[in-house]
Design a protein around this motif. Sequence first.
Motif, PDB file in Angstrom:
ATOM      1  N   ARG A   1       0.804  -1.214   0.000  1.00  0.00           N
ATOM      2  CA  ARG A   1       0.000   0.000   0.000  1.00  0.00           C
ATOM      3  C   ARG A   1       0.841   1.270   0.000  1.00  0.00           C
ATOM      4  NH1 ARG A   1      -5.290  -1.714   2.507  1.00  0.00           N
ATOM      5  NH2 ARG A   1      -5.084  -3.956   2.386  1.00  0.00           N
ATOM      6  N   GLY A   2       2.130   1.116   0.309  1.00  0.00           N
ATOM      7  CA  GLY A   2       3.020   2.277   0.296  1.00  0.00           C
ATOM      8  C   GLY A   2       2.748   3.284   1.390  1.00  0.00           C
ATOM      9  N   VAL A   3       2.139   2.820   2.491  1.00  0.00           N
ATOM     10  CA  VAL A   3       1.917   3.721   3.635  1.00  0.00           C
ATOM     11  C   VAL A   3       2.300   2.999   4.919  1.00  0.00           C
ATOM     12  CG1 VAL A   3       0.046   5.112   2.675  1.00  0.00           C
ATOM     13  CG2 VAL A   3      -0.477   2.919   3.763  1.00  0.00           C
ATOM     14  N   GLY A   4       2.564   3.769   5.969  1.00  0.00           N
ATOM     15  CA  GLY A   4       2.828   3.175   7.272  1.00  0.00           C
ATOM     16  C   GLY A   4       1.512   2.781   7.930  1.00  0.00           C
ATOM     17  N   LEU A   5       1.345   1.499   8.179  1.00  0.00           N
ATOM     18  CA  LEU A   5       0.074   1.040   8.730  1.00  0.00           C
ATOM     19  C   LEU A   5       0.086   1.111  10.249  1.00  0.00           C
ATOM     20  CD1 LEU A   5      -0.487  -1.976   6.343  1.00  0.00           C
ATOM     21  CD2 LEU A   5      -1.597   0.259   6.288  1.00  0.00           C
ATOM     22  N   ARG A   6      -1.014   1.568  10.797  1.00  0.00           N
ATOM     23  CA  ARG A   6      -1.086   1.857  12.231  1.00  0.00           C
ATOM     24  C   ARG A   6      -1.344   0.591  13.039  1.00  0.00           C
ATOM     25  NH1 ARG A   6      -2.214   7.040  13.965  1.00  0.00           N
ATOM     26  NH2 ARG A   6      -3.662   6.114  15.467  1.00  0.00           N
ATOM     27  N   VAL A   7      -0.390   0.311  13.934  1.00  0.00           N
ATOM     28  CA  VAL A   7      -0.394  -0.939  14.683  1.00  0.00           C
ATOM     29  C   VAL A   7      -0.356  -0.648  16.179  1.00  0.00           C
ATOM     30  CG1 VAL A   7       1.113  -2.884  15.252  1.00  0.00           C
ATOM     31  CG2 VAL A   7       0.685  -2.316  12.855  1.00  0.00           C
ATOM     32  N   HIS A   8      -1.156  -1.406  16.930  1.00  0.00           N
ATOM     33  CA  HIS A   8      -1.131  -1.324  18.389  1.00  0.00           C
ATOM     34  C   HIS A   8      -0.508  -2.609  18.934  1.00  0.00           C
ATOM     35  CE1 HIS A   8      -4.227   2.067  18.784  1.00  0.00           C
ATOM     36  NE2 HIS A   8      -4.088   1.858  17.486  1.00  0.00           N
ATOM     37  N   VAL A   9       0.629  -2.474  19.574  1.00  0.00           N
ATOM     38  CA  VAL A   9       1.338  -3.654  20.096  1.00  0.00           C
ATOM     39  C   VAL A   9       0.697  -4.087  21.406  1.00  0.00           C
ATOM     40  CG1 VAL A   9       3.519  -4.456  21.094  1.00  0.00           C
ATOM     41  CG2 VAL A   9       3.505  -3.153  18.941  1.00  0.00           C
ATOM     42  N   LYS A  10       0.330  -5.364  21.465  1.00  0.00           N
ATOM     43  CA  LYS A  10      -0.401  -5.852  22.627  1.00  0.00           C
ATOM     44  C   LYS A  10       0.517  -6.611  23.583  1.00  0.00           C
ATOM     45  CE  LYS A  10      -4.862  -7.377  24.045  1.00  0.00           C
ATOM     46  NZ  LYS A  10      -6.134  -8.018  23.710  1.00  0.00           N
ATOM     47  N   TYR A  11       0.335  -6.311  24.846  1.00  0.00           N
ATOM     48  CA  TYR A  11       1.107  -6.930  25.922  1.00  0.00           C
ATOM     49  C   TYR A  11       0.143  -7.807  26.711  1.00  0.00           C
ATOM     50  CZ  TYR A  11       4.027  -6.877  30.255  1.00  0.00           C
ATOM     51  OH  TYR A  11       4.767  -7.202  31.371  1.00  0.00           O
ATOM     52  N   ASP A  12       0.462  -9.091  26.802  1.00  0.00           N
ATOM     53  CA  ASP A  12      -0.365 -10.002  27.602  1.00  0.00           C
ATOM     54  C   ASP A  12       0.101  -9.944  29.051  1.00  0.00           C
ATOM     55  OD1 ASP A  12      -1.820 -11.972  28.796  1.00  0.00           O
ATOM     56  OD2 ASP A  12      -0.927 -13.631  27.683  1.00  0.00           O
ATOM     57  N   THR A  13      -0.575  -9.118  29.831  1.00  0.00           N
ATOM     58  CA  THR A  13      -0.186  -8.961  31.240  1.00  0.00           C
ATOM     59  C   THR A  13      -0.894  -9.973  32.143  1.00  0.00           C
ATOM     60  OG1 THR A  13      -1.931  -7.297  31.491  1.00  0.00           O
ATOM     61  CG2 THR A  13       0.310  -6.485  31.045  1.00  0.00           C
ATOM     62  N   GLY A  14      -1.680 -10.875  31.526  1.00  0.00           N
ATOM     63  CA  GLY A  14      -2.336 -11.876  32.356  1.00  0.00           C
ATOM     64  C   GLY A  14      -3.672 -12.384  31.831  1.00  0.00           C
ATOM     65  N   MET A  15      -4.147 -11.818  30.751  1.00  0.00           N
ATOM     66  CA  MET A  15      -5.390 -12.324  30.172  1.00  0.00           C
ATOM     67  C   MET A  15      -5.168 -13.690  29.534  1.00  0.00           C
ATOM     68  SD  MET A  15      -8.513 -12.101  29.686  1.00  0.00           S
ATOM     69  CE  MET A  15      -9.854 -11.136  29.037  1.00  0.00           C
ATOM     70  N   GLY A  16      -3.944 -13.905  29.054  1.00  0.00           N
ATOM     71  CA  GLY A  16      -3.665 -15.215  28.464  1.00  0.00           C
ATOM     72  C   GLY A  16      -4.282 -15.408  27.098  1.00  0.00           C
TER      73      GLY A  16
END
Length: 383
Positions: A121-136
């Motif tokens: 797509r030639g664009v920077g795609l917006r990403v949210h990095v997820k941290y599993d703090t205990g939900m599993g």
Amino acid sequence: MTRAQWRAAAIVDVGAVERNCARLAEELRDGASLCAVVKADGYGHGAVECARAALTGGASWLAVAAADEAAELRASFPDVRLLTMGALTESELAVALDAGSDVAAWRPAHADLVAAQGAERGVGLRVHVKYDTGMGRLGERDPDAVLRLLDKVATDERLELAGFWTHFATADELDSTFFDRQLERFTTLAERVRTDHPDALIHAANSAATLRDPAAHFDMVRCGVAIYGLDPFQGDPLDRRLEPALELRSYVADVKRFGQGDSAGYGQRWQAPADTCVGVLPIGYGDGVRRELTNNAEVLVEGYRYPLVGTVSMDNVTIDLGPQTDIAPGATATLIGAQADDRILCEEVARRLDTINYEVTCGISSRVPRVHVKAGTSSTGRP
Ligand SMILES: *Cc1c(COP(=O)(O)O)cnc(C)c1O
């Protein structure tokens, strides 16, 4: 008595959704944003209509679980920020990205998958990095792995590190200390992210966490259940100044006399203990009135509660109106909602079913039309 327009309908007061959002937004710490979670067709309330009300009420983001849900919302809201929170296959990822949605990354391999689409797509795609703090569920569990994933996303020009987030497993359990452990784990890394990646949006709280602990608000909260006026703690929503938005209604299609011993429904699971009148309502498990409510529910008619008697069928239920009744065919029957001074809350139905209010509204089937109304400004949930 006005005649019912539908055999069964879910009446959704979008004014209540709007006011619930305003009430949540005003309490957020340090101007944190409100993201309205409208997955699963707005928890059965109608996604687009509730999203519109939420945005009016002060929400500035919308979140969904699935790619098709993102596409549906984008068609109605061309400019609003969207987050698709769930796992996405490659083809679903394309749908979510076509909808201009932010997406989650929980493993390096998945970030690569998104990056590949970014290259196309030639664009920077917006990403949210997820941290599993205990939900599993989704997210790296090891803090070092999370930090590496954050750097990977931040340094890849096909990607834009838009957010850093987690999800709580026990925010709705007020005596849970695990909530505090998760919050502590997340806060530790959030402080690093704040320094290293100041543009990333930090978010953690669902409805319960939002109401429970301002320390969980960070830059944004993701509220679902509370915006619909359902209590995340399964108590009375009014106690938290939340207004239930949904009423589930049917009507009395017929009233008939039963002699002692006459039975109603499949399997004769109820027999009249004495002469009585029985009302027939054209709503059943095909509409989402679960069969476990057999002999285990109440329905409001003309302001009074009557017990649901006999087996819940696919298309009908029966209620015991008592030996003498003025109730005539056509009367509105409220399975969830208020009449006169009484209310049947989703939380009550959920308790009878040994489940949670979320499942009750999500379970109202697609056969039931959602009728969106805007009823007054009452803060009691009673139109
Ligand atoms: C569904 C969901 C929410 C919203 O939760 P509520 O308890 O309905 O407020 C928030 N975050 C994630 C990741 C979810 O899946």
